[in-house]
Design a protein around this motif. Structure first.
Motif, PDB file in Angstrom:
ATOM      1  N   VAL A 282       0.855  -1.183   0.000  1.00  0.00           N
ATOM      2  CA  VAL A 282       0.000   0.000   0.000  1.00  0.00           C
ATOM      3  C   VAL A 282       0.897   1.241   0.000  1.00  0.00           C
ATOM      4  CG1 VAL A 282      -1.887   1.226   1.121  1.00  0.00           C
ATOM      5  CG2 VAL A 282      -1.690  -1.272   1.364  1.00  0.00           C
ATOM      6  N   GLU A 283       0.820   2.001  -1.074  1.00  0.00           N
ATOM      7  CA  GLU A 283       1.579   3.254  -1.174  1.00  0.00           C
ATOM      8  C   GLU A 283       0.667   4.391  -0.715  1.00  0.00           C
ATOM      9  OE1 GLU A 283       5.348   4.947  -2.165  1.00  0.00           O
ATOM     10  OE2 GLU A 283       4.676   2.850  -2.228  1.00  0.00           O
ATOM     11  N   CYS A 284       1.079   5.088   0.340  1.00  0.00           N
ATOM     12  CA  CYS A 284       0.257   6.171   0.882  1.00  0.00           C
ATOM     13  C   CYS A 284       0.531   7.473   0.135  1.00  0.00           C
ATOM     14  CB  CYS A 284       0.544   6.359   2.369  1.00  0.00           C
ATOM     15  SG  CYS A 284       0.052   4.942   3.386  1.00  0.00           S
ATOM     16  N   ASN A 285      -0.379   8.422   0.278  1.00  0.00           N
ATOM     17  CA  ASN A 285      -0.236   9.719  -0.377  1.00  0.00           C
ATOM     18  C   ASN A 285       0.915  10.511   0.228  1.00  0.00           C
ATOM     19  OD1 ASN A 285      -2.464   9.320  -2.094  1.00  0.00           O
ATOM     20  ND2 ASN A 285      -3.880  10.022  -0.517  1.00  0.00           N
ATOM     21  N   TYR A 286       1.485  11.387  -0.594  1.00  0.00           N
ATOM     22  CA  TYR A 286       2.573  12.248  -0.155  1.00  0.00           C
ATOM     23  C   TYR A 286       2.084  13.141   0.980  1.00  0.00           C
ATOM     24  CZ  TYR A 286       6.924  14.887  -0.731  1.00  0.00           C
ATOM     25  OH  TYR A 286       8.159  15.463  -0.531  1.00  0.00           O
ATOM     26  N   CYS A 287       2.929  13.327   1.986  1.00  0.00           N
ATOM     27  CA  CYS A 287       2.529  14.123   3.143  1.00  0.00           C
ATOM     28  C   CYS A 287       3.728  14.875   3.695  1.00  0.00           C
ATOM     29  CB  CYS A 287       1.922  13.234   4.229  1.00  0.00           C
ATOM     30  SG  CYS A 287       3.079  12.027   4.922  1.00  0.00           S
ATOM     31  N   ALA A 288       3.454  15.866   4.519  1.00  0.00           N
ATOM     32  CA  ALA A 288       4.488  16.621   5.227  1.00  0.00           C
ATOM     33  C   ALA A 288       3.913  16.948   6.599  1.00  0.00           C
ATOM     34  CB  ALA A 288       4.863  17.886   4.468  1.00  0.00           C
ATOM     35  N   PHE A 289       4.335  16.200   7.609  1.00  0.00           N
ATOM     36  CA  PHE A 289       3.726  16.264   8.934  1.00  0.00           C
ATOM     37  C   PHE A 289       4.819  16.169   9.981  1.00  0.00           C
ATOM     38  CE2 PHE A 289       1.803  14.400  12.704  1.00  0.00           C
ATOM     39  CZ  PHE A 289       0.569  15.031  12.800  1.00  0.00           C
ATOM     40  N   SER A 290       4.749  17.014  10.994  1.00  0.00           N
ATOM     41  CA  SER A 290       5.746  17.000  12.054  1.00  0.00           C
ATOM     42  C   SER A 290       5.172  16.272  13.273  1.00  0.00           C
ATOM     43  CB  SER A 290       6.136  18.435  12.433  1.00  0.00           C
ATOM     44  OG  SER A 290       7.282  18.430  13.251  1.00  0.00           O
ATOM     45  N   LEU A 291       5.729  15.096  13.569  1.00  0.00           N
ATOM     46  CA  LEU A 291       5.274  14.288  14.700  1.00  0.00           C
ATOM     47  C   LEU A 291       5.859  14.853  15.986  1.00  0.00           C
ATOM     48  CD1 LEU A 291       3.790  11.589  15.534  1.00  0.00           C
ATOM     49  CD2 LEU A 291       6.085  10.551  15.501  1.00  0.00           C
ATOM     50  N   PRO A 292       5.029  15.348  16.905  1.00  0.00           N
ATOM     51  CA  PRO A 292       5.563  15.933  18.145  1.00  0.00           C
ATOM     52  C   PRO A 292       6.204  14.873  19.047  1.00  0.00           C
ATOM     53  CG  PRO A 292       3.304  16.666  17.721  1.00  0.00           C
ATOM     54  CD  PRO A 292       3.577  15.511  16.804  1.00  0.00           C
ATOM     55  N   ALA A 293       7.139  15.307  19.861  1.00  0.00           N
ATOM     56  CA  ALA A 293       7.737  14.415  20.855  1.00  0.00           C
ATOM     57  C   ALA A 293       6.651  13.923  21.799  1.00  0.00           C
ATOM     58  CB  ALA A 293       8.825  15.156  21.625  1.00  0.00           C
ATOM     59  N   GLY A 294       6.720  12.640  22.138  1.00  0.00           N
ATOM     60  CA  GLY A 294       5.730  12.045  23.036  1.00  0.00           C
ATOM     61  C   GLY A 294       4.530  11.463  22.322  1.00  0.00           C
ATOM     62  N   TRP A 295       4.364  11.719  21.030  1.00  0.00           N
ATOM     63  CA  TRP A 295       3.261  11.152  20.253  1.00  0.00           C
ATOM     64  C   TRP A 295       3.697   9.818  19.644  1.00  0.00           C
ATOM     65  CZ3 TRP A 295      -0.793  14.544  17.545  1.00  0.00           C
ATOM     66  CH2 TRP A 295      -1.106  15.653  18.330  1.00  0.00           C
ATOM     67  N   ARG A 296       2.716   8.972  19.341  1.00  0.00           N
ATOM     68  CA  ARG A 296       2.987   7.662  18.764  1.00  0.00           C
ATOM     69  C   ARG A 296       2.482   7.571  17.329  1.00  0.00           C
ATOM     70  NH1 ARG A 296      -0.388   4.143  21.166  1.00  0.00           N
ATOM     71  NH2 ARG A 296      -1.534   5.770  22.244  1.00  0.00           N
ATOM     72  N   LEU A 297       3.212   6.870  16.505  1.00  0.00           N
ATOM     73  CA  LEU A 297       2.735   6.544  15.164  1.00  0.00           C
ATOM     74  C   LEU A 297       1.836   5.321  15.229  1.00  0.00           C
ATOM     75  CD1 LEU A 297       5.968   7.046  13.030  1.00  0.00           C
ATOM     76  CD2 LEU A 297       3.895   8.432  12.929  1.00  0.00           C
ATOM     77  N   ARG A 298       0.801   5.333  14.407  1.00  0.00           N
ATOM     78  CA  ARG A 298      -0.120   4.199  14.331  1.00  0.00           C
ATOM     79  C   ARG A 298      -0.393   3.867  12.876  1.00  0.00           C
ATOM     80  NH1 ARG A 298      -5.448   4.807  17.663  1.00  0.00           N
ATOM     81  NH2 ARG A 298      -4.084   3.890  19.253  1.00  0.00           N
ATOM     82  N   VAL A 299      -0.319   2.590  12.536  1.00  0.00           N
ATOM     83  CA  VAL A 299      -0.781   2.104  11.240  1.00  0.00           C
ATOM     84  C   VAL A 299      -2.094   1.365  11.467  1.00  0.00           C
ATOM     85  CG1 VAL A 299      -0.332   0.532   9.324  1.00  0.00           C
ATOM     86  CG2 VAL A 299       1.528   1.933  10.241  1.00  0.00           C
ATOM     87  N   ALA A 300      -3.149   1.828  10.808  1.00  0.00           N
ATOM     88  CA  ALA A 300      -4.476   1.220  10.934  1.00  0.00           C
ATOM     89  C   ALA A 300      -4.860   0.605   9.591  1.00  0.00           C
ATOM     90  CB  ALA A 300      -5.512   2.262  11.362  1.00  0.00           C
ATOM     91  N   VAL A 301      -5.192  -0.679   9.602  1.00  0.00           N
ATOM     92  CA  VAL A 301      -5.473  -1.424   8.377  1.00  0.00           C
ATOM     93  C   VAL A 301      -6.947  -1.849   8.368  1.00  0.00           C
ATOM     94  CG1 VAL A 301      -4.830  -3.399   6.947  1.00  0.00           C
ATOM     95  CG2 VAL A 301      -3.099  -2.262   8.365  1.00  0.00           C
ATOM     96  N   SER A 302      -7.599  -1.675   7.217  1.00  0.00           N
ATOM     97  CA  SER A 302      -9.008  -2.053   7.084  1.00  0.00           C
ATOM     98  C   SER A 302      -9.284  -2.516   5.667  1.00  0.00           C
ATOM     99  CB  SER A 302      -9.923  -0.877   7.457  1.00  0.00           C
ATOM    100  OG  SER A 302      -9.724   0.211   6.564  1.00  0.00           O
TER     101      SER A 302
END
Length: 505
Positions: A282-302
């Motif tokens: 799955v190729e996701c759309n181009y993005c530009a996002f700054s992940l703040p310290a203390g936040w978690r990344l999540r991959v959600a599949v459906s």
């Protein structure tokens, strides 16, 4: 020669200088500018990207402020003026090949669904390929674990045993997508993605550890999912459907912000793979996002993402996740400080039309059964016995503009979008979608006694019934005679219909 349309065939067919300005909230256009900049190179293209909606940057109510008019003027002056003409304006210094606005999420509360100025910062790079290389070199590669985590890769690809396989349980009748926002947004309502937790609850989620430092994610994340087919559910009228992957940022208080998403066709990718398992990329759309310290990344599949994606008319058999991984392009520490732009020209003030009646953004009410988004002036939301209804009605307000000396025009508009999942004649569900636009233009000529008003109504609908696509479009025009605004006379009406037969299993 000049040819209208997009350069979808690739940049190698374009031989002139290009200014490409792309909005990353603009529906299907988020990938166009980086792809074009990559194909053409810095000598030919000037690329600018921000979290704008489908509108010019200086008019978009979402995303960063940007002086698009000044940028376009400088581009034309550089490439259209005769360099031997002494009267030609002096060109400014060549801008960077690529400028990208990296958006920061609000640190408290839910995502901003109504258009608003985006917090964040600008970075610049010589070319798109240089930016890609930097993000690739510092990319994060994380593996799915049976416990629902994203972890550093172990020796060899991690594979779940049969007891730990994760079944995807969303269905066309109970889909993921209530927090998806509008796929193609013009920024005229609460139509950007909201808190993703209602969709996360129906998805298979894999979470990373909290980030130890702010991390700029720039590029197209990639998700690889290994799935096992449920052969017991196979039948002649059962299709393969899609796999949807969403990359989210989860705040310490649990609020989930969508960063980007991608969709892959299962049949297209699995038909050349042998055995009871398949690897879906799955190729996701181009993005530009700054992940703040203390936040978690999540991959959600459906398996679903309605109403962004129409449910598979042939239904689909269920899949189980038995492994997976994600690669997320990210810039290295210190990159933003070294390559940041301290000043980007803001949008110049543009004379606004006089507002006669202010626009009213949609009010969002969510929930299975019926979801309604309604405006105080427009018609109320749709109520139905369908499994799920999305109705969005936005009052665009009334604005006045001068038409000629002594005369003026007022423009009033209302937009309505509705989507519904309803029982299909042969069982399962069918998809219905309707878009309506109503515009009333009232004119006052120099003589106050001489008034007229014209009204247009445009509607388009799509129904998917037992796999067949039914398209209907109508256009109607009316005039209001005299001062009685309630009396209108039809002057034009036409209706177009088309049916696309159901695809073969």
């Amino acid at each position: 020669s000049v040819r209208s349309g997009s350069g979808g065939g690739g940049g190698n067919t374009i031989a002139v200088p290009v200014l490409s300005v792309g909005g990353m909230n603009g529906g299907g256009y988020s990938n166009s500018t980086p792809r074009l900049a990559r194909d053409l190179g810095a000598d030919q293209v000037t690329a600018v990207m921000g979290s704008w909606v489908h509108n010019y940057p200086h008019l978009s109510q979402a995303g960063p402020s940007f002086g698009f008019l000044a940028e376009a003027l400088a581009f034309w002056q550089t490439h259209l003026y005769d360099t031997n003409d002494a009267a030609a304006p002096v060109s400014a210094a060549k801008p960077p090949g690529v400028r990208v606005h990296v958006q920061r999420p609000p640190l408290e509360g839910a995502p901003v669904t109504a258009p608003d100025r985006a917090d964040g910062y600008w970075i610049a790079e010589e070319s798109q390929r240089c930016l890609d290389d930097a993000a690739s070199a510092a990319a994060m590669t994380l593996e799915f674990t049976p416990a629902g985590a994203l972890a550093a890769p172990a020796a060899g690809a991690m594979r779940f045993d049969a007891a730990a396989a994760v079944r995807l349980t969303d269905t066309p009748a109970n889909p993921v997508g209530v927090a998806s926002g509008r796929w193609f947004t013009f920024g005229d309502g609460n139509d950007l993605p909201g808190d993703q937790r209602p969709d996360d609850d129906k998805s298979a989620c894999f979470d990373a550890a909290p980030a130890t430092a702010e991390t700029p994610i720039i590029g197209a994340p990639h998700v690889r999912v290994t799935v096992a087919f449920d052969h017991a559910a196979a039948a002649p009228n059962v299709g393969e459907g899609v796999v949807v992957a969403r990359l989210c940022a989860v705040a310490p208080d649990g609020v989930s912000h969508r960063i980007t998403y991608g969709i892959a066709d299962v049949k297209q990718q699995s038909q050349h793979q042998q055995g009871a398992e398949a690897v879906i990329d799955v190729e996701c759309n181009y993005c530009a996002f700054s992940l703040p310290a203390g936040w978690r990344l999540r991959v959600a599949v459906s398996r679903t993402y309605w109403p962004v994606v129409t449910p598979d008319p042939l239904q689909f058999r269920q899949l189980e996740i038995v492994g997976g991984s994600t690669t997320i392009p990210a810039l290295p520490a210190g990159y933003a400080a070294r390559n940041g732009l301290r000043l980007v020209a803001a949008a110049a003030a543009i004379p606004a039309l006089e507002i006669v009646a202010a626009a009213r953004n949609a009010v969002v009410r969510r929930g299975m059964g019926v979801r309604t988004e309604e405006s105080p002036r427009a018609a109320g939301g749709v109520t139905s016995e369908a499994p799920l209804v999305v109705s969005r009605s936005v009052d665009l307000g009334v604005r006045r503009l001068d038409s000629q000396p002594g005369g003026q025009l007022t423009v009033e508009g209302i937009s309505v979008d509705s989507s519904a999942l309803v029982p299909a004649p042969s069982g399962g569900v069918s998809h219905e979608q309707r878009v309506e636009r109503r515009s009333v233009v009232s004119g006052m000529l120099p003589s106050p006694a001489d008034t007229t008003a014209a009204e247009t109504e445009v509607a388009a609908s799509m129904k998917v019934v037992d796999g067949a696509y039914h398209f209907t479009t109508s256009l109607e025009a009316f005039v209001h005679d005299g001062s009685n605004a309630t009396q209108r006379r039809a002057v034009f009406s036409q209706r177009w219909t088309e049916v696309v037969p159901a695809p073969s299993p």
